[in-house]
Design an enzyme around this catalytic site. Sequence first.
Site, PDB file in Angstrom:
ATOM      1  N   ASN A 283       6.601 -26.176 -58.180  1.00 55.23           N
ATOM      2  CA  ASN A 283       7.126 -25.303 -56.884  1.00 55.23           C
ATOM      3  C   ASN A 283       6.630 -23.973 -57.161  1.00 55.23           C
ATOM      4  O   ASN A 283       7.115 -23.349 -58.283  1.00 55.23           O
ATOM      5  CB  ASN A 283       8.733 -25.382 -57.053  1.00 55.23           C
ATOM      6  CG  ASN A 283       9.399 -24.591 -55.911  1.00 55.23           C
ATOM      7  OD1 ASN A 283       8.504 -24.419 -54.908  1.00 55.23           O
ATOM      8  ND2 ASN A 283      10.618 -24.390 -55.930  1.00 55.23           N
TER       9      ASN A 283
ATOM     10  N   LYS B 211      18.780 -20.585 -34.063  1.00 56.80           N
ATOM     11  CA  LYS B 211      19.173 -22.256 -34.429  1.00 56.80           C
ATOM     12  C   LYS B 211      18.416 -23.006 -33.377  1.00 56.80           C
ATOM     13  O   LYS B 211      17.918 -24.093 -33.804  1.00 56.80           O
ATOM     14  CB  LYS B 211      20.753 -22.335 -33.989  1.00 56.80           C
ATOM     15  CG  LYS B 211      21.832 -21.668 -35.080  1.00 56.80           C
ATOM     16  CD  LYS B 211      21.605 -22.576 -36.198  1.00 56.80           C
ATOM     17  CE  LYS B 211      20.741 -21.951 -37.414  1.00 56.80           C
ATOM     18  NZ  LYS B 211      20.901 -20.960 -38.171  1.00 56.80           N
TER      19      LYS B 211
END
Length: 612
Positions: free
Chosen positions: A100, A486
């Site tokens: 990662n 959102k």
Amino acid sequence: MCGIVGYVGSRDAVGVILDGLKRLEYRGYDSAGIAVVSSGGLQRRRSEGKLQNLVRSLAAEPLSGAFGLGHTRWATHGRPSEENAHPHQDCTGRLVVVHNGIIENYLALKARLEGAGHRFVTQTDTEVVAHLVESLYAGSLEEAVRRAVGELEGIYALVLMHESEPQTLVAARVGPPLVVGLAEGEHFLASDVAALLPYTRDFVFLDDGDIVTVTPGAMRLVNAAGEPVVRQAQRILWDPIQAEKGGYRHFMLKEIHEQPQAVRDTLFGRMGLEEGEVHIEELAGAAASLAEAKRVVLIACGTSWHAALVGKFLIEQIAGLPAEVDYGSEFRYRTPIVDASTLAVAISQSGETADTLAAFREAKRLGASGVAICNVQGSMLTREAAGTLLTHAGPEIGVASTKAFTSQLVALALLALHLGRLRGTLSRDACRRHLESLARLPHLMEQALAAPGPIEELAKAAVKASDFLYLGRGIHYPIALEGALKLKEISYIHAEGYPAGEMKHGPIALIDERMGIVALCPRGRVYEKMLSNVQEVKARGGRVIAVATAGDSEIRRILDAADTLLEVPALDELWSPLLFVLPLQLLAYYTAVRAGRDVDQPRNLAKSVTVE
Ligand code: M6R
């Protein structure tokens, strides 16, 4: 940004790794892979797309082994494909690595290794690690990894294994998170604790520069020079059930409904209602910096940045301290005026956001004292802060942040009140009154969520809109930004948050019948002005979704049949953002569901952004 799981012990490694990857899939979901070692040697399986594809492939052709590692990817170098999926292997196929992060000097290393005869088969930066370690391997994987990381530039959480070293995993960290899970006769590695909660609550959090070797019965931690490092294990109190969907269709919906409890838990034990004081023991060590600061710089990204904007209002109004808000990704690229009289407050759900961490370090380098608001105990941010006000939202799995946001808002409320008391700008009585209002919040949030209004109906129309404008003023302007974020991140409908008073300076030109308008109209300081802004929209044919205080009859008079009114319970204007954001979260959720979107794992996104 990629999830990593490793296991050594007596269980079937494949089951443990897939289970952990499932819990980490929110970190990346464009491809996945696993490698295990059994009597038949090292075997690897990879699939493009979601983890489910890998699970299907393993069901068709099972693998088994007592140690192994797995990965779920969020692509940086090389498109999402089976070939580019981790684990990556060396030329012999006996060594594999999951990663990662980003290896910044991979091209130079690759050229050198290719010159030495190594064959590369992927477009990733990670593959270079496999070949580099292969080139340095002389019987000890730990030693080869230690020498290899000395040549790597960039950031990485790495886990490696070699077929000829049974029951051994070696991991290294610079940047992205990596934890070791401890249990009797077995060890786990993962990108975060949520992946391992069904197996253990005891964790060692790796620091930058750590190299760890785990076998079933031992863990050896060394630094870059190979010297042993002693690090205390921490017990994490999160409940594994919190990381399950618990009957909800999506994590996001579950997390929206967990907000009253998250807020209650964050307030709990910190409100001295009788004496009109706030008790934040975790910040005791930073009390002098808090009391003496001349200004506050709030640093965050994304939703946490919106929380910071609300925090600015609260700190300025309650503690009388000048407060500025910076994006983590911008702070370092200007010339911030920061010195020893500055209090830097980093806000992050994960505590691992690379930009927030880098900006926080820069502020401290310039002399600021630094405290944090964070949801993940033991994360990098909590270790770098002089004190951390932990939000107790529990694990947040949905990529769209909800309960972490409202918990951050109450943490900021507590911080502002604490600063006000420490600095003498807030009387005990005033503090008590604020705390009494805050204490009502969880119940009012429950009320708001139990009767949210016709949001599912609204979503049917919202899904057809080309764009959305979210309007708010004052302390509700950041809530407009958050509502727009959102909606766009999970429904992919374009949305902007705007200070309502600025609309007439440009965005009003956009208003037509295909534009959705959400107007936040709480009773309070700018109520009348907000109503005028709603009238301006309506005069231009706009259809309005107004969010207002329950029982407000004035707003009803200006809305007509084409508009919709959503009501939230009445509360002091300073704390009402915590109620006004709830219908916006639900509107985004139901619109995304109606649009058939992948709500918990929206395209192109990852939960923790551990690269800059
Ligand atoms: O873990 P952090 O709070 O530092 O994360 C910051 C942002 O990446 C995060 O808030 C992001 O904007 C979310 N997807 C918002 O829903």
